[in-house]
Each structure stands twice: as C-alpha cells, then as structure tokens.
Design a protein around this motif. Sequence first.
Motif, PDB file in Angstrom:
ATOM      1  N   LEU A 119       0.818  -1.210   0.000  1.00 42.81           N
ATOM      2  CA  LEU A 119       0.000   0.000   0.000  1.00 42.81           C
ATOM      3  C   LEU A 119       0.855   1.265   0.000  1.00 42.81           C
ATOM      4  N   GLU A 120       1.942   1.254   0.764  1.00 36.87           N
ATOM      5  CA  GLU A 120       2.774   2.448   0.866  1.00 36.87           C
ATOM      6  C   GLU A 120       3.575   2.711  -0.409  1.00 36.87           C
ATOM      7  N   LYS A 121       4.023   1.640  -1.062  1.00 34.69           N
ATOM      8  CA  LYS A 121       4.876   1.799  -2.237  1.00 34.69           C
ATOM      9  C   LYS A 121       4.125   1.651  -3.555  1.00 34.69           C
ATOM     10  N   GLY A 122       2.910   1.103  -3.486  1.00 34.86           N
ATOM     11  CA  GLY A 122       2.139   0.915  -4.709  1.00 34.86           C
ATOM     12  C   GLY A 122       2.700  -0.153  -5.618  1.00 34.86           C
ATOM     13  N   GLN A 123       3.521  -1.023  -5.077  1.00 29.91           N
ATOM     14  CA  GLN A 123       4.079  -2.134  -5.836  1.00 29.91           C
ATOM     15  C   GLN A 123       4.505  -3.246  -4.885  1.00 29.91           C
ATOM     16  N   LYS A 124       4.690  -4.411  -5.445  1.00 27.23           N
ATOM     17  CA  LYS A 124       5.087  -5.546  -4.634  1.00 27.23           C
ATOM     18  C   LYS A 124       6.599  -5.556  -4.433  1.00 27.23           C
ATOM     19  N   PRO A 125       7.079  -6.164  -3.334  1.00 32.89           N
ATOM     20  CA  PRO A 125       8.523  -6.263  -3.120  1.00 32.89           C
ATOM     21  C   PRO A 125       9.198  -7.019  -4.265  1.00 32.89           C
ATOM     22  N   LYS A 126      10.458  -6.654  -4.555  1.00 33.30           N
ATOM     23  CA  LYS A 126      11.182  -7.295  -5.645  1.00 33.30           C
ATOM     24  C   LYS A 126      11.543  -8.744  -5.319  1.00 33.30           C
ATOM     25  N   SER A 127      11.763  -9.014  -4.052  1.00 35.57           N
ATOM     26  CA  SER A 127      12.172 -10.364  -3.652  1.00 35.57           C
ATOM     27  C   SER A 127      11.942 -10.536  -2.162  1.00 35.57           C
ATOM     28  N   VAL A 128      12.022 -11.777  -1.711  1.00 33.13           N
ATOM     29  CA  VAL A 128      11.916 -12.052  -0.276  1.00 33.13           C
ATOM     30  C   VAL A 128      13.051 -11.354   0.468  1.00 33.13           C
ATOM     31  N   TYR A 129      14.242 -11.351  -0.130  1.00 35.16           N
ATOM     32  CA  TYR A 129      15.404 -10.701   0.492  1.00 35.16           C
ATOM     33  C   TYR A 129      15.134  -9.222   0.749  1.00 35.16           C
ATOM     34  N   HIS A 130      14.666  -8.515  -0.286  1.00 35.52           N
ATOM     35  CA  HIS A 130      14.395  -7.082  -0.132  1.00 35.52           C
ATOM     36  C   HIS A 130      13.267  -6.842   0.873  1.00 35.52           C
ATOM     37  N   GLU A 133      14.759 -11.514   9.650  1.00 32.10           N
ATOM     38  CA  GLU A 133      15.580 -12.459   8.913  1.00 32.10           C
ATOM     39  C   GLU A 133      14.780 -13.091   7.774  1.00 32.10           C
ATOM     40  N   GLU A 134      15.445 -13.283   6.650  1.00 31.54           N
ATOM     41  CA  GLU A 134      14.807 -13.936   5.504  1.00 31.54           C
ATOM     42  C   GLU A 134      14.317 -15.336   5.877  1.00 31.54           C
ATOM     43  N   ALA A 135      15.087 -16.004   6.728  1.00 30.71           N
ATOM     44  CA  ALA A 135      14.710 -17.368   7.143  1.00 30.71           C
ATOM     45  C   ALA A 135      13.369 -17.384   7.865  1.00 30.71           C
ATOM     46  N   GLU A 136      13.050 -16.282   8.560  1.00 27.26           N
ATOM     47  CA  GLU A 136      11.766 -16.206   9.260  1.00 27.26           C
ATOM     48  C   GLU A 136      10.607 -16.253   8.271  1.00 27.26           C
ATOM     49  N   PHE A 191       6.172 -19.226   4.679  1.00 25.40           N
ATOM     50  CA  PHE A 191       5.814 -19.147   3.266  1.00 25.40           C
ATOM     51  C   PHE A 191       6.987 -19.577   2.390  1.00 25.40           C
ATOM     52  N   GLY A 192       6.671 -20.136   1.236  1.00 19.89           N
ATOM     53  CA  GLY A 192       7.718 -20.558   0.324  1.00 19.89           C
ATOM     54  C   GLY A 192       8.165 -19.463  -0.622  1.00 19.89           C
ATOM     55  N   THR A 193       7.231 -18.619  -1.025  1.00 16.83           N
ATOM     56  CA  THR A 193       7.502 -17.540  -1.971  1.00 16.83           C
ATOM     57  C   THR A 193       6.617 -16.345  -1.645  1.00 16.83           C
ATOM     58  N   LEU A 194       6.909 -15.206  -2.261  1.00 17.00           N
ATOM     59  CA  LEU A 194       6.033 -14.043  -2.113  1.00 17.00           C
ATOM     60  C   LEU A 194       4.663 -14.329  -2.711  1.00 17.00           C
ATOM     61  N   GLU A 195       4.653 -15.087  -3.808  1.00 21.51           N
ATOM     62  CA  GLU A 195       3.379 -15.450  -4.433  1.00 21.51           C
ATOM     63  C   GLU A 195       2.543 -16.312  -3.488  1.00 21.51           C
ATOM     64  N   GLU A 221      -1.997 -16.793   0.393  1.00 19.95           N
ATOM     65  CA  GLU A 221      -2.395 -17.081   1.768  1.00 19.95           C
ATOM     66  C   GLU A 221      -3.200 -15.933   2.367  1.00 19.95           C
ATOM     67  N   ILE A 222      -2.916 -14.707   1.964  1.00 19.31           N
ATOM     68  CA  ILE A 222      -3.651 -13.553   2.492  1.00 19.31           C
ATOM     69  C   ILE A 222      -5.129 -13.674   2.182  1.00 19.31           C
ATOM     70  N   PHE A 223      -5.444 -14.064   0.954  1.00 16.92           N
ATOM     71  CA  PHE A 223      -6.858 -14.189   0.588  1.00 16.92           C
ATOM     72  C   PHE A 223      -7.503 -15.389   1.268  1.00 16.92           C
ATOM     73  N   ARG A 224      -6.732 -16.444   1.495  1.00 20.29           N
ATOM     74  CA  ARG A 224      -7.300 -17.574   2.246  1.00 20.29           C
ATOM     75  C   ARG A 224      -7.544 -17.161   3.702  1.00 20.29           C
ATOM     76  N   MET A 225      -6.694 -16.298   4.235  1.00 27.10           N
ATOM     77  CA  MET A 225      -6.903 -15.812   5.597  1.00 27.10           C
ATOM     78  C   MET A 225      -8.175 -14.978   5.688  1.00 27.10           C
ATOM     79  N   PHE A 226      -8.473 -14.214   4.650  1.00 24.58           N
ATOM     80  CA  PHE A 226      -9.743 -13.478   4.622  1.00 24.58           C
ATOM     81  C   PHE A 226     -10.912 -14.465   4.713  1.00 24.58           C
ATOM     82  N   PHE A 227     -10.795 -15.574   3.976  1.00 26.90           N
ATOM     83  CA  PHE A 227     -11.836 -16.596   4.002  1.00 26.90           C
ATOM     84  C   PHE A 227     -11.938 -17.236   5.381  1.00 26.90           C
TER      85      PHE A 227
END
Length: 220
Positions: free
Chosen positions: A22-33, A41-44, A49-53, A58-64
């Motif tokens: 919401l703040e940047k109007g775009q998705k993060p470039k990578s899990v690292y960033h 930590e990236e490991a956290e 989650f396996g990927t940003l995708e 999962e966010i939409f499933r959490m809404f459900f």
Amino acid sequence: MAANNENISKEDIVSKYMEEVLEKGQKPKSVYHFAKENDFEEAEFYHYFGTLEGLEKEIFRMFFTNTVDLLHKNEEYQQYDMKNKMLSFYFTFFEVLTANRSYVVEVLKISRNPIKNLTQLTLLRESFKDYVAEILTDDYRLEQEKLQQFQEKAIKESAWVQLMLTLKFWIDDASPAFEKTDIFIEKSVNASFELMNVAPLNHLIDLGKFLFKEKVYSRQ
C-alpha cells in the motif's frame, strides 16, 4: 543482517507485506528485499511461506478463514438452511474485504494481466469450493447418485464464478457503505438458488426413465 524482531509471527509478516504494497504501490522485488526493509531475517519468512506469491495467496485464504470463524461464532448460523448460510457468508466475507479494501483493490489491479492477478485467489478458490460442498444439503441434490458428483462439481464451479462476479461488482461499487453490493448479493444469491431448484429436474429425469422403459418394453 541481525533482526530486531524475534519470533516474528505469520500475522506480522502478512501485516508488513500489506503495508509495504500500500505504501509503495508495488510488490517487493524479492523475499530478500522484503525481509531487509522490514528488519527481520529472511529465514523467518520461509518458516511460514515458500515464496512471495505463496504469501499473496495465503492472504486471501486468511480473509476466508476469518469469515468462517466469525460465522461459527454465531450460534444461529448452524440452524440456517443452505441459502441463508451462503448469504451470511457473502455479507461477512465482504465486510472482511471492506476492512482491507485498499489492499484488495491494489493487488487485484496492480498487474495489467488479469489472469496473473487472479492467481492470488487460487487458495481462496479451493477453500470456498470446499465450503460450498460442506453446506450443500439434500434439498439441492439430485436423487440419482450417478449424477450427484457431476452436479456437485457444477454447483461449486458456478458458485465460484458468482463470487468472482460479486468481487468485481464490489471493486467497482462507489455507493455509500457499498450498499449496492449488498443489494447485488441478495439478488444474485436468491437467483442462483432459484436456478438450483432440483425438483423440476428430478421430475424430468423420472419422465425420461419412464419413456425409456416404455420404449424398450414396447419392442418386446
């Protein structure tokens, strides 16, 4: 990088992700960033989650899940028939979405490719179809067992299409308190259950079986 956040939770990561989009109007470039900019930590991230995708899905499933949890807290809900359970789901689900409207609208419009946007809804689709199967009652099942599996699949798929049409209507709705969406929900759910009325279809199947038997036996 040493993380300042210890034992960051799944909900914390989701919240940080939604805020960044919401703040940047775009998705993060990578899990690292994403991890670096949010000081964990990236490991956290990979603990949940396996990927940003995967996080987006999962966010939409959490809404459900939040919706169903709210429904089950209502003691009267379990006594509702299928149509009223579906209406309750719709009204509650879109209340949950409205509380997160800025994020939902942003991520569903962020790509020019609508198919790519809809991939975020794959886990929601699975959960919703399971929910429809769970509340499906005998009142809406064909008597013929051989046709029941096909019928249930058709009902779940049509219910998903209806949910997507309602989501599109809600995104475009500019009425106060999204009152037009409430009207759309009530009218569309009522109409869908009218179409699901299996009594006439059962009568047609019985007629077909009768005519078939008559035709076979008349040849003997």
